[in-house]
Design an enzyme around this catalytic site. Structure first.
Site, PDB file in Angstrom:
ATOM      1  N   TYR A   1      -3.652  16.895  -9.536  1.00  0.00           N
ATOM      2  CA  TYR A   1      -3.527  16.085 -10.756  1.00  0.00           C
ATOM      3  C   TYR A   1      -4.049  14.681 -10.462  1.00  0.00           C
ATOM      4  O   TYR A   1      -3.632  14.036  -9.503  1.00  0.00           O
ATOM      5  CB  TYR A   1      -2.063  16.009 -11.197  1.00  0.00           C
ATOM      6  CG  TYR A   1      -1.849  15.163 -12.427  1.00  0.00           C
ATOM      7  CD1 TYR A   1      -2.341  15.558 -13.659  1.00  0.00           C
ATOM      8  CD2 TYR A   1      -1.154  13.962 -12.347  1.00  0.00           C
ATOM      9  CE1 TYR A   1      -2.144  14.781 -14.800  1.00  0.00           C
ATOM     10  CE2 TYR A   1      -0.950  13.182 -13.468  1.00  0.00           C
ATOM     11  CZ  TYR A   1      -1.443  13.596 -14.687  1.00  0.00           C
ATOM     12  OH  TYR A   1      -1.251  12.823 -15.804  1.00  0.00           O
TER      13      TYR A   1
ATOM     14  N   ASP B   1      -7.907  10.897  -3.790  1.00  0.00           N
ATOM     15  CA  ASP B   1      -6.901  10.368  -4.707  1.00  0.00           C
ATOM     16  C   ASP B   1      -5.616  10.159  -3.913  1.00  0.00           C
ATOM     17  O   ASP B   1      -4.840  11.093  -3.698  1.00  0.00           O
ATOM     18  CB  ASP B   1      -6.689  11.344  -5.860  1.00  0.00           C
ATOM     19  CG  ASP B   1      -5.618  10.872  -6.842  1.00  0.00           C
ATOM     20  OD1 ASP B   1      -4.942   9.865  -6.558  1.00  0.00           O
ATOM     21  OD2 ASP B   1      -5.449  11.529  -7.894  1.00  0.00           O
TER      22      ASP B   1
ATOM     23  N   LYS C   1       1.193   3.383  -7.287  1.00  0.00           N
ATOM     24  CA  LYS C   1       2.575   3.511  -6.844  1.00  0.00           C
ATOM     25  C   LYS C   1       2.984   2.459  -5.819  1.00  0.00           C
ATOM     26  O   LYS C   1       3.372   1.358  -6.172  1.00  0.00           O
ATOM     27  CB  LYS C   1       2.822   4.938  -6.344  1.00  0.00           C
ATOM     28  CG  LYS C   1       2.591   5.995  -7.438  1.00  0.00           C
ATOM     29  CD  LYS C   1       2.927   7.375  -6.979  1.00  0.00           C
ATOM     30  CE  LYS C   1       2.579   8.432  -8.002  1.00  0.00           C
ATOM     31  NZ  LYS C   1       3.347   8.380  -9.244  1.00  0.00           N
TER      32      LYS C   1
END
Length: 444
Positions: free
Chosen positions: A149, A250, A278
């Protein structure tokens, strides 16, 4: 820890009813709705250390950590003080500020990236990196992997990860495009392969490599549950560069989570571009992408690839990120401590499941862990299709058992959980006691 109040009497239940009247599904991100595990999502009032407290005053050991950013624990003093100090100077300028320079210097020094551009979310980071790859190579196709994702940009909602795995109607792994509103013509520019299938990647690159701008991947997958790359797959990823294709790691989830240099440092990766989020914002909204200078120089205003953002480099997010990364750098033994705690957690969960006769398979790397409810050896779940064989009903029953006993696990079979520096022996013992009881309540 006391049990949670019933739906009809809880403040979380009342808030959820109010939320559903004004927000789609009552939430601002799908997995929060508890659709795959049932029951009422807990509305959180506060967080401290390794704990969350909900609107009803119920306290939980937290293994989500805001989906990864809270590696130091919630409300860490250094982060809180840094944000408070930045707040005294204003919340947003829409102009350059010193903290974004300092954070860029720190990120490039720790990761080896030569240039970095800050944005406000992981989706922005991956979307921008892919646009940059297309602009740099002059090619239009990208490759991604099932179960990886990379945010909700249109071209990436093709065989997406955990949110669609747990919320889509019908079979897991919906056909491309995997969201309404994404034109088939646009989705067709994304080619989808199986993660951990080096032969398929080599074959595709051999036949179409000259058309492919970039291969984007999660170095360690967290959105189909934790999937760990094989050495053969990592080698095949690096071979895509032989075709003039850019390799994009990613690391929105794994960046600064698995080491100071993320999964890239841990696994010996050599990507052209990396995406972060994050942890680099210390829990505030943030994203970034960066890499080789010759590629990054294609970004405006220096180059022809346009990308902009009003809140990019926001001073509060930069302050939180600086405080978090400086704390991580000052504690070189922390990653080993996190890994040791999480390994003990995995061992205890395995023993509790075996005692209850519940088949599980556990994947763990560093401070990331997933318990797959299926009969397979630990570490053998390596691809999307492997993860999809999990018993989601059994997981939901176990999740509810954990929640009722004061442990807040990720509300999806297809997610990683995260441990933090605030988790210690008391939290581990309480978690394993709750897990043993919760496994006993699973109807296998």
């Amino acid at each position: 820890m006391s049990s949670t109040p019933s739906f009809s009497t809880s403040r979380s239940g009342a808030l959820f009813e109010r939320a559903k009247a004004v927000m789609p599904g009552g939430v601002n991100s799908p997995v929060r709705a508890f659709r795959s595990v049932g029951g009422v999502p807990r509305f959180i009032a506060s967080a401290q250390g390794a704990y969350l407290t909900d609107a009803d005053g119920q306290r939980y050991i937290d293994y989500i950590g805001s989906w990864g950013p809270m590696i130091l624990g919630h409300d860490h003093p250094a982060v809180r003080e840094a944000v408070a100090g930045a707040l005294g100077s204003g919340t947003s300028f829409g102009a350059p500020n010193e903290r974004e320079v300092e954070l860029a210097e720190l990120v490039t020094r720790l990761t080896g990236a030569e240039r970095v551009r800050f944005v406000s979310s992981g989706t922005e980071a991956t979307m921008s990196a892919l646009r940059l790859a297309r602009g740099f190579t002059g090619r239009k196709y990208i490759v991604k992997f099932r179960g990886n994702y990379h945010g909700h940009a249109d071209g990436l909602l093709v065989e997406a990860g955990s949110g669609l795995m747990t919320n889509a109607e019908g079979a897991l792994g919906a056909a491309a495009p995997s969201s309404a509103g994404v034109p088939e013509e646009y989705a067709a520019l994304t080619l989808v392969l199986d993660y951990n299938d080096p032969a398929a990647l080599d074959a595709l690159m051999g036949s179409r490599g000259q058309d492919i701008a970039a291969v984007i991947f999660e170095p360690v997958v967290g959105n189909a549950g934790v999937l760990i790359p094989t050495p053969e797959f990592l080698a095949a990823l690096h071979r895509v560069r032989d075709h003039g294709t850019l390799l994009i790691a990613d690391e929105v989830m794994t960046g600064f989570r698995l080491s100071l240099n993320g999964a890239t440092g841990l696994l010996g990766l050599r990507p052209d571009l990396r995406c972060w989020g994050k942890i680099i914002g210390g829990g505030l909204p943030v994203g970034a992408y960066g890499g080789r200078a010759e590629v990054m120089e294609f970004v405006s205003p220096q180059g022809p690839v346009y990308q902009a953002g009003t809140l990019s480099g926001n001073p509060l997010a930069m302050a939180a990120g600086l405080a978090t990364l400086r704390e991580l750098e000052a504690r070189p033994g922390l990653y080993a401590e996190l890994g040791e705690y999480t390994a003990r957690l995995a061992t205890g969960l395995r023993e509790a499941a075996e005692a209850a006769g519940v088949p599980v398979s556990i994947n763990r790397l560093g401070s990331m862990l997933t318990v797959f409810f299926q009969d397979a050896p630990d570490g053998s779940v390596a691809r999307y299709a492997d993860a999809a064989r999990s018993d989601t009903a059994a997981f939901a029953a176990w999740f509810q058992g954990m929640l009722a006993r004061g442990v807040y696990w990720a509300p999806s079979q297809f997610e990683s959980i995260f441990t933090s520096a605030a988790h210690g022996d008391a939290e581990l013992n309480a978690t394993l006691q709750a897990a043993a009881q919760a496994f006993q309540g699973v109807q296998s």
